[in-house]
Design a protein around this motif. Structure first.
Motif, PDB file in Angstrom:
ATOM      1  N   HIS A 143       0.849  -1.196   0.000  1.00  0.00           N
ATOM      2  CA  HIS A 143       0.000   0.000   0.000  1.00  0.00           C
ATOM      3  C   HIS A 143       0.881   1.241   0.000  1.00  0.00           C
ATOM      4  O   HIS A 143       2.039   1.218   0.425  1.00  0.00           O
ATOM      5  CB  HIS A 143      -0.937   0.017   1.217  1.00  0.00           C
ATOM      6  CG  HIS A 143      -0.229  -0.044   2.540  1.00  0.00           C
ATOM      7  ND1 HIS A 143       0.448   1.031   3.092  1.00  0.00           N
ATOM      8  CD2 HIS A 143      -0.088  -1.069   3.430  1.00  0.00           C
ATOM      9  CE1 HIS A 143       0.964   0.691   4.248  1.00  0.00           C
ATOM     10  NE2 HIS A 143       0.664  -0.588   4.488  1.00  0.00           N
ATOM     11  N   GLU A 144       0.303   2.339  -0.477  1.00  0.00           N
ATOM     12  CA  GLU A 144       0.960   3.639  -0.462  1.00  0.00           C
ATOM     13  C   GLU A 144       0.737   4.309   0.900  1.00  0.00           C
ATOM     14  O   GLU A 144      -0.176   3.959   1.649  1.00  0.00           O
ATOM     15  CB  GLU A 144       0.395   4.536  -1.570  1.00  0.00           C
ATOM     16  CG  GLU A 144       0.600   4.014  -2.975  1.00  0.00           C
ATOM     17  CD  GLU A 144       2.041   4.121  -3.456  1.00  0.00           C
ATOM     18  OE1 GLU A 144       2.837   4.807  -2.764  1.00  0.00           O
ATOM     19  OE2 GLU A 144       2.366   3.542  -4.508  1.00  0.00           O
ATOM     20  N   SER A 181       3.235   4.763   6.233  1.00  0.00           N
ATOM     21  CA  SER A 181       4.387   4.707   5.327  1.00  0.00           C
ATOM     22  C   SER A 181       4.097   3.730   4.202  1.00  0.00           C
ATOM     23  O   SER A 181       3.186   2.896   4.287  1.00  0.00           O
ATOM     24  CB  SER A 181       5.649   4.262   6.089  1.00  0.00           C
ATOM     25  OG  SER A 181       5.468   2.965   6.624  1.00  0.00           O
ATOM     26  N   LEU A 182       4.866   3.850   3.142  1.00  0.00           N
ATOM     27  CA  LEU A 182       4.719   2.926   2.015  1.00  0.00           C
ATOM     28  C   LEU A 182       5.155   1.526   2.438  1.00  0.00           C
ATOM     29  O   LEU A 182       6.161   1.365   3.139  1.00  0.00           O
ATOM     30  CB  LEU A 182       5.558   3.407   0.836  1.00  0.00           C
ATOM     31  CG  LEU A 182       5.516   2.575  -0.459  1.00  0.00           C
ATOM     32  CD1 LEU A 182       5.688   3.480  -1.666  1.00  0.00           C
ATOM     33  CD2 LEU A 182       6.618   1.506  -0.471  1.00  0.00           C
ATOM     34  N   ARG A 183       4.398   0.545   2.024  1.00  0.00           N
ATOM     35  CA  ARG A 183       4.773  -0.840   2.320  1.00  0.00           C
ATOM     36  C   ARG A 183       4.736  -1.673   1.047  1.00  0.00           C
ATOM     37  O   ARG A 183       3.754  -1.641   0.306  1.00  0.00           O
ATOM     38  CB  ARG A 183       3.818  -1.461   3.339  1.00  0.00           C
ATOM     39  CG  ARG A 183       4.235  -2.886   3.700  1.00  0.00           C
ATOM     40  CD  ARG A 183       3.206  -3.596   4.541  1.00  0.00           C
ATOM     41  NE  ARG A 183       3.573  -4.983   4.745  1.00  0.00           N
ATOM     42  CZ  ARG A 183       2.803  -5.883   5.311  1.00  0.00           C
ATOM     43  NH1 ARG A 183       1.591  -5.544   5.710  1.00  0.00           N
ATOM     44  NH2 ARG A 183       3.218  -7.120   5.463  1.00  0.00           N
ATOM     45  N   ARG A 184       5.817  -2.396   0.810  1.00  0.00           N
ATOM     46  CA  ARG A 184       5.867  -3.301  -0.343  1.00  0.00           C
ATOM     47  C   ARG A 184       5.162  -4.609   0.018  1.00  0.00           C
ATOM     48  O   ARG A 184       5.324  -5.142   1.106  1.00  0.00           O
ATOM     49  CB  ARG A 184       7.317  -3.593  -0.734  1.00  0.00           C
ATOM     50  CG  ARG A 184       8.102  -2.363  -1.138  1.00  0.00           C
ATOM     51  CD  ARG A 184       9.574  -2.704  -1.290  1.00  0.00           C
ATOM     52  NE  ARG A 184       9.791  -3.706  -2.323  1.00  0.00           N
ATOM     53  CZ  ARG A 184      10.818  -4.559  -2.326  1.00  0.00           C
ATOM     54  NH1 ARG A 184      11.670  -4.557  -1.312  1.00  0.00           N
ATOM     55  NH2 ARG A 184      10.966  -5.406  -3.300  1.00  0.00           N
ATOM     56  N   GLY A 185       4.396  -5.128  -0.923  1.00  0.00           N
ATOM     57  CA  GLY A 185       3.690  -6.382  -0.712  1.00  0.00           C
ATOM     58  C   GLY A 185       4.547  -7.586  -1.085  1.00  0.00           C
ATOM     59  O   GLY A 185       5.703  -7.463  -1.499  1.00  0.00           O
ATOM     60  N   ARG A 186       3.965  -8.768  -0.928  1.00  0.00           N
ATOM     61  CA  ARG A 186       4.716  -9.999  -1.181  1.00  0.00           C
ATOM     62  C   ARG A 186       5.108 -10.149  -2.643  1.00  0.00           C
ATOM     63  O   ARG A 186       6.140 -10.740  -2.948  1.00  0.00           O
ATOM     64  CB  ARG A 186       3.888 -11.213  -0.721  1.00  0.00           C
ATOM     65  CG  ARG A 186       3.593 -11.217   0.778  1.00  0.00           C
ATOM     66  CD  ARG A 186       4.879 -11.188   1.594  1.00  0.00           C
ATOM     67  NE  ARG A 186       4.608 -11.109   3.020  1.00  0.00           N
ATOM     68  CZ  ARG A 186       4.523 -12.173   3.825  1.00  0.00           C
ATOM     69  NH1 ARG A 186       4.688 -13.383   3.325  1.00  0.00           N
ATOM     70  NH2 ARG A 186       4.287 -12.015   5.096  1.00  0.00           N
ATOM     71  N   GLY A 236      -2.405   3.341  -4.811  1.00  0.00           N
ATOM     72  CA  GLY A 236      -1.399   3.751  -5.789  1.00  0.00           C
ATOM     73  C   GLY A 236      -2.000   4.103  -7.132  1.00  0.00           C
ATOM     74  O   GLY A 236      -3.106   3.677  -7.474  1.00  0.00           O
ATOM     75  N   THR A 237      -1.252   4.889  -7.907  1.00  0.00           N
ATOM     76  CA  THR A 237      -1.705   5.293  -9.248  1.00  0.00           C
ATOM     77  C   THR A 237      -0.745   4.832 -10.332  1.00  0.00           C
ATOM     78  O   THR A 237      -1.063   4.939 -11.518  1.00  0.00           O
ATOM     79  CB  THR A 237      -1.843   6.821  -9.323  1.00  0.00           C
ATOM     80  OG1 THR A 237      -0.585   7.429  -8.992  1.00  0.00           O
ATOM     81  CG2 THR A 237      -2.915   7.315  -8.353  1.00  0.00           C
TER      82      THR A 237
END
Length: 510
Positions: free
Chosen positions: A226-227, A236-241, A280-281
Motif C-alpha cells: 500500500h501507499e 508509510s509505504l509498504r511493499r507487498g509480497r 497507488g496510481t
C-alpha cells in the motif's frame, strides 16, 4: 547408431539389461566404468556415438553424473538414462539438470526399462533426422544454474515419491506456474522450495504466504502492498509480497481459500505482470514465478462458484500431486529415523530407535496428518520414551489405540491380519523397509526358524548339516551369477581357487 551402451559396475545389472535388450532385438555393449566408455567413444570414427546410453550414478572412478556432463558437452544429442539405487531428490534433480533423458530407480521393472530405452532411441532417431533436414532438434531446454536448497529435505523411495522427484527435476528450470495438490502435512511447501532452489531463480527471493492464515481484510495489503496514507494507519509505504518476490518465486499456500475479489486481482497480475498498490496510481512491474498449493479439489470449488474458473486454468498449467503418507508407507522407517535424529540433535539427547515390532505398529497407523504428524510423533518419542529403544507400549496413544491387534501380539512377532492382496503386498513392502532400517534380512528369520525346527525334532549335528546346505546354496548362487566361471566366482565369494574346488568336491557339486 541404434546400439545401446550400458555402464554399471554391477555385472548382474549389465547381464540383465543385455539379455533383455537382446530379446527386444536391440544391440548393446557393456562397460564397467566411465573411463572405458570415454575411451571407446574416442575410438569411434568421426563424431559417431551409440543410439542411447544408460549409466549408473555411483561407480568406481568417475561418477555417472560426471560422465553425463562430459557426454552432453561432447555429444549433446546422445540420450543418456541415469539409474541408481540411491533414489533421493538431489540425485534426480542433478540428473535432469545435467541433461539426462530420464531417470531409472533401482530396482526397476525390466519391461519398463526396455520401453524407456526404446523411447530414448526413438528420440535420438528424430534428432538425427532433424539434423539431416537442417531444422535442428525440436524445442530447447532452458539452462539453469541451480544452487543448494537451503532447508529443504525430501525423502522417499516409494514409486509415488519418485514420480514427484522426476517432476521436480523437469519443472525446476521452467518458468511455468505449478499447482501442488495434496492433503495437509504432505510437504507442499518443501516441494515448492525444491522447485525454487533447484531452478534458475535460486539466488532470488522465495516468499511463502498462507492465504488461509491472514484475515481477508489484510490479505490484499499483504499481497500488493500500500501507499502512504492509503487508509487509516498506513503511515508509510509498504511493499507487498509480490514486490518482495520480484525475480524469484511466490508460494501461495491454500490458494483455494482466497476470497473471490482478490482472485480477480491475482488473475490480472498473472496475465499482465503488473499491479497497483492499494492507494497507488502507478503500475508496479514484477517478474514472479507462481507456485500455488491447496488441499481442496479446486474443480469442486469452481463448480460451487467459490473459485474463478479462469484463475484455476491460469494456475493449473502443471499440476503436481503429493501422495499422502498412507500411500507411501514403505518410506515411514526412513522418515522416522530422519526425524528422530533431528529431534535428538535439537534436544541434545541420544537418538531414539524403534524396535522392529514398534516400527511395524507405526507403519500400520493411517497418519491422517501425514508427514507432519509423523514428525510430531518423533519429537514426542524423543521427549517421552523412557529408554533409547522404543517398544510398542512406548508409542503415542493414537498409534496404540489404532492397532488392529493387541500390542503383545505384535511384540511376539505376529503380523496384524490383512485383507486383500493389495494390503498384503503393502505389508510386505513395509516389512522390507523396516528390515532395511534395522538390518534384519528375511533369510536370518528363515535360518533361525529352520534351526529351531530341527532342534525340536531332535536332529543330530544341526550345525554341521545346516552349514553344509548353506555352503551348497551360496556356491550354487555364485557359480550361476558368474556363469560357471570358477575363478570369478571364487573371487566374488571371497574364496581362493583351491578352496572353491575343494568345497565343490566335498559337496558333490562337480
Amino acid at each position: 547408431m541404434n546400439t545401446v551402451w550400458i555402464v554399471d559396475d554391477d555385472q548382474a545389472i549389465r547381464w540383465v539389461l543385455e539379455k533383455s535388450l537382446m530379446r527386444a532385438g536391440i544391440e548393446s555393449r557393456s562397460f564397467s566404468d566411465a573411463a572405458s566408455v570415454l575411451k571407446a567413444l574416442a575410438e569411434l570414427p568421426g563424431h559417431d556415438h551409440p543410439g542411447a546410453l544408460i549409466s549408473d550414478i555411483r561407480m568406481p572412478g568417475e561418477s555417472g553424473l560426471n560422465l553425463l556432463e562430459r557426454l552432453k558437452r561432447e555429444y549433446p544429442d546422445l540420450p543418456v538414462i541415469i539409474m541408481t539405487a540411491y533414489t533421493d531428490l538431489d540425485s534426480t534433480v542433478a540428473a535432469f539438470q545435467g541433461g539426462a533423458f530420464d531417470y531409472l530407480a533401482k530396482p526397476f521393472d525390466v519391461n519398463e526399462a526396455v520401453a524407456l530405452i526404446r523411447r530414448a532411441l526413438n528420440e535420438a532417431a528424430l534428432n538425427h533426422q532433424d539434423a539431416e533436414d537442417g531444422s535442428g532438434p525440436n524445442g530447447g531446454t532452458e539452462s539453469s544454474d541451480a544452487g543448494n536448497v537451503s532447508g529443504t529435505f525430501l525423502l522417499g523411495k516409494a514409486p509415488a515419491m519418485q514420480e514427484v522427484f522426476r517432476a521436480i527435476g523437469r519443472l525446476a528450470p521452467s518458468r511455468a506456474s505449478v499447482l501442488i495438490t495434496g492433503e495437509s502435512g504432505t510437504g507442499k511447501e518443501l516441494v515448492a522450495r525444491a522447485l525454487h532452489g533447484h531452478g534458475a531463480r535460486s539466488g532470488r527471493p522465495f516468499i511463502a504466504l498462507n492465504t488461509a492464515a491472514i484475515p481477508r481484510d489484510l490479505l490484499e495489503a499483504e499481497l500488493f502492498g500500500h501507499e502512504r496514507g492509503a487508509f487509516t494507519g498506513a503511515n508509510s509505504l509498504r511493499r507487498g509480497r509480490f514486490e518482495e518476490a520480484d525475480g524469484g518465486t511466490l508460494f501461495l499456500d491454500e490458494i483455494g481459500d482466497m476470497p473471490l475479489e482478490l482472485q480477480t486481482r491475482l488473475l490480472r497480475v498473472l496475465s499482465e505482470g503488473s499491479f497497483y498498490r492499494i492507494g497507488g496510481t502507478q503500475p508496479v512491474q514484477v517478474d514472479v514465478r507462481i507456485v500455488a498449493a491447496t488441499h481442496q479439489p479446486l474443480e469442486t470449488r469452481v463448480a460451487e462458484g467459490k473459485f474463478r474458473e479462469d484463475l484455476f486454468h491460469r494456475l493449473n498449467v502443471i499440476r503436481l500431486r503429493l501422495p499422502p503418507l498412507r500411500e507411501r508407507a514403505e518410506d515411514i522407517p526412513e522418515l522416522t529415523a530422519h526425524f528422530l535424529a533431528i529431534s535428538a540433535r535439537t534436544l541434545g539427547v541420544p537418538v531414539r530407535q524403534l524396535s522392529p515390532a514398534a516400527m511395524e505398529a507405526l507403519c500400520a497407523y493411517p497418519f491422517p496428518g501425514n508427514v507432519r504428524q509423523l514428525e510430531n510423533f518423533c519429537h514426542w518419542l524423543t521427549v517421552m520414551a523412557p529408554s533409547q529403544i522404543v517398544e510398542v507400549h512406548d508409542l503415542p496413544p493414537e498409534v496404540r489405540s489404532s492397532l488392529p491387534i493387541l500390542p503383545g501380539q505384535i511384540a511376539d512377532g505376529q503380523v496384524p491380519p490383512q485383507t486383500g492382496g493389495g494390503q498384503a503386498g503393502r505389508a510386505d513392502t513395509v516389512r522390507e523397509a523396516i528390515r532395511s532400517v534395522h538390518g534384519l534380512p528375511d533369510w536370518h528369520d528363515m535360518v533361525t526358524q529352520e534351526a529351531r525346527t530341527r532342534l525340536q525334532r531332535g536332529e543330530p549335528a544341526v550345525m554341521q548339516s545346516m552349514t553344509r546346505e548353506f555352503e551348497r546354496l551360496v556356491l550354487a548362487a555364485g557359480l550361476e551369477h558368474c556363469r560357471n566361471r570358477r575363478v570369478e566366482a571364487a573371487s566374488r565369494l571371497g574364496l581362493g581357487r583351491n578352496t572353491i574346488t575343494r568345497k565343490l568336491r566335498e559337496l558333490d557339486m562337480e
